[in-house]
Write a protein that holds these residues in place. Structure first.
Motif, PDB file in Angstrom:
ATOM      1  N   MET A   1      18.992  -3.301  -4.581  1.00 34.42           N
ATOM      2  CA  MET A   1      18.088  -2.232  -5.847  1.00 34.42           C
ATOM      3  C   MET A   1      17.214  -1.764  -4.159  1.00 34.42           C
ATOM      4  O   MET A   1      16.489  -2.315  -2.875  1.00 34.42           O
ATOM      5  CB  MET A   1      17.731  -3.183  -6.535  1.00 34.42           C
ATOM      6  N   ALA A   2      16.840  -0.627  -5.187  1.00 39.06           N
ATOM      7  CA  ALA A   2      15.610   0.110  -4.033  1.00 39.06           C
ATOM      8  C   ALA A   2      13.882  -0.454  -4.080  1.00 39.06           C
ATOM      9  O   ALA A   2      14.156  -1.672  -5.399  1.00 39.06           O
ATOM     10  CB  ALA A   2      15.853   1.818  -4.504  1.00 39.06           C
ATOM     11  N   TYR A   3      13.714  -0.867  -3.153  1.00 43.68           N
ATOM     12  CA  TYR A   3      11.801  -0.968  -3.255  1.00 43.68           C
ATOM     13  C   TYR A   3      11.340  -0.173  -4.582  1.00 43.68           C
ATOM     14  O   TYR A   3      11.393   0.797  -5.107  1.00 43.68           O
ATOM     15  CB  TYR A   3      11.823  -1.239  -2.452  1.00 43.68           C
ATOM     16  N   VAL A   4      10.369  -0.597  -5.391  1.00 42.81           N
ATOM     17  CA  VAL A   4       9.529  -0.562  -5.938  1.00 42.81           C
ATOM     18  C   VAL A   4       8.092  -0.622  -5.592  1.00 42.81           C
ATOM     19  O   VAL A   4       7.434  -1.636  -5.075  1.00 42.81           O
ATOM     20  CB  VAL A   4       9.795  -0.372  -7.347  1.00 42.81           C
ATOM     21  N   ILE A   5       6.757  -0.134  -6.125  1.00 45.09           N
ATOM     22  CA  ILE A   5       5.335  -0.212  -5.465  1.00 45.09           C
ATOM     23  C   ILE A   5       4.706  -0.038  -6.502  1.00 45.09           C
ATOM     24  O   ILE A   5       4.819   0.301  -7.408  1.00 45.09           O
ATOM     25  CB  ILE A   5       4.811   0.595  -4.302  1.00 45.09           C
ATOM     26  N   SER A   6       3.760  -1.903  -6.519  1.00 48.65           N
ATOM     27  CA  SER A   6       3.601  -1.907  -7.956  1.00 48.65           C
ATOM     28  C   SER A   6       1.988  -1.735  -7.717  1.00 48.65           C
ATOM     29  O   SER A   6       1.508  -1.169  -6.456  1.00 48.65           O
ATOM     30  CB  SER A   6       3.481  -3.489  -7.875  1.00 48.65           C
ATOM     31  N   ASP A   7       0.887  -1.878  -8.957  1.00 48.19           N
ATOM     32  CA  ASP A   7      -0.252  -0.898  -9.124  1.00 48.19           C
ATOM     33  C   ASP A   7      -0.956  -1.940  -7.622  1.00 48.19           C
ATOM     34  O   ASP A   7      -1.902  -1.881  -7.649  1.00 48.19           O
ATOM     35  CB  ASP A   7      -0.889  -1.874 -10.124  1.00 48.19           C
ATOM     36  N   ALA A   8      -0.507  -3.192  -7.305  1.00 50.67           N
ATOM     37  CA  ALA A   8      -1.381  -3.449  -6.495  1.00 50.67           C
ATOM     38  C   ALA A   8      -1.738  -3.010  -5.028  1.00 50.67           C
ATOM     39  O   ALA A   8      -2.362  -2.535  -4.107  1.00 50.67           O
ATOM     40  CB  ALA A   8      -0.671  -5.058  -5.795  1.00 50.67           C
ATOM     41  N   CYS A   9      -0.789  -1.153  -4.768  1.00 51.00           N
ATOM     42  CA  CYS A   9      -1.085  -0.730  -3.416  1.00 51.00           C
ATOM     43  C   CYS A   9      -2.530   0.284  -3.852  1.00 51.00           C
ATOM     44  O   CYS A   9      -2.874   0.029  -4.915  1.00 51.00           O
ATOM     45  CB  CYS A   9       0.006   0.935  -4.524  1.00 51.00           C
ATOM     46  N   ILE A  10      -2.894   0.547  -2.658  1.00 49.27           N
ATOM     47  CA  ILE A  10      -4.572   0.507  -2.381  1.00 49.27           C
ATOM     48  C   ILE A  10      -4.127   1.772  -1.508  1.00 49.27           C
ATOM     49  O   ILE A  10      -5.429   2.751  -1.211  1.00 49.27           O
ATOM     50  CB  ILE A  10      -4.732  -0.714  -1.382  1.00 49.27           C
ATOM     51  N   SER A  11      -2.643   2.335  -2.104  1.00 55.27           N
ATOM     52  CA  SER A  11      -3.016   3.537  -1.161  1.00 55.27           C
ATOM     53  C   SER A  11      -3.177   4.167   0.334  1.00 55.27           C
ATOM     54  O   SER A  11      -3.744   5.145   0.650  1.00 55.27           O
ATOM     55  CB  SER A  11      -3.532   4.777  -1.550  1.00 55.27           C
ATOM     56  N   CYS A  12      -2.843   3.198   1.080  1.00 50.12           N
ATOM     57  CA  CYS A  12      -3.137   2.934   2.469  1.00 50.12           C
ATOM     58  C   CYS A  12      -2.276   3.208   3.301  1.00 50.12           C
ATOM     59  O   CYS A  12      -2.908   4.118   4.821  1.00 50.12           O
ATOM     60  CB  CYS A  12      -3.070   1.733   3.178  1.00 50.12           C
ATOM     61  N   GLY A  13      -0.353   3.775   3.157  1.00 48.26           N
ATOM     62  CA  GLY A  13      -0.229   4.613   3.897  1.00 48.26           C
ATOM     63  C   GLY A  13       0.850   3.857   4.253  1.00 48.26           C
ATOM     64  O   GLY A  13       1.603   3.966   5.631  1.00 48.26           O
ATOM     65  N   ALA A  14       0.402   2.725   4.931  1.00 45.93           N
ATOM     66  CA  ALA A  14       1.072   1.682   6.095  1.00 45.93           C
ATOM     67  C   ALA A  14       2.893   2.135   5.444  1.00 45.93           C
ATOM     68  O   ALA A  14       3.435   1.642   6.358  1.00 45.93           O
ATOM     69  CB  ALA A  14       0.575   0.705   6.084  1.00 45.93           C
TER      70      ALA A  14
END
Length: 56
Positions: A1-14
């Motif tokens: 299954m594809a990855y999802v990005i949680s709300d922990a994301c800090i929008s760094c772009g890495a």
């Protein structure tokens, strides 16, 4: 299954910088994964400083 990005994301772009298929784009407040493009390689998770990408 594809990855999802949680709300922990800090929008760094890495995650987006390291995605080999350009499946990750900046969204509203966090990055988002295009499930149709994601090849489940884990590069996003390996490079995220806050472990926001998770397998769905």
């Amino acid at each position: 299954m594809a990855y999802v990005i949680s709300d922990a994301c800090i929008s760094c772009g890495a995650c987006a910088e390291n995605c080999p298929v350009e499946a990750i784009k900046e969204g509203d407040g966090k990055y988002v994964v295009d499930a149709d493009k994601c090849i489940e390689c884990g590069a996003c998770a390996d490079n995220c400083p806050v472990e926001a990408p998770k397998q769905a």
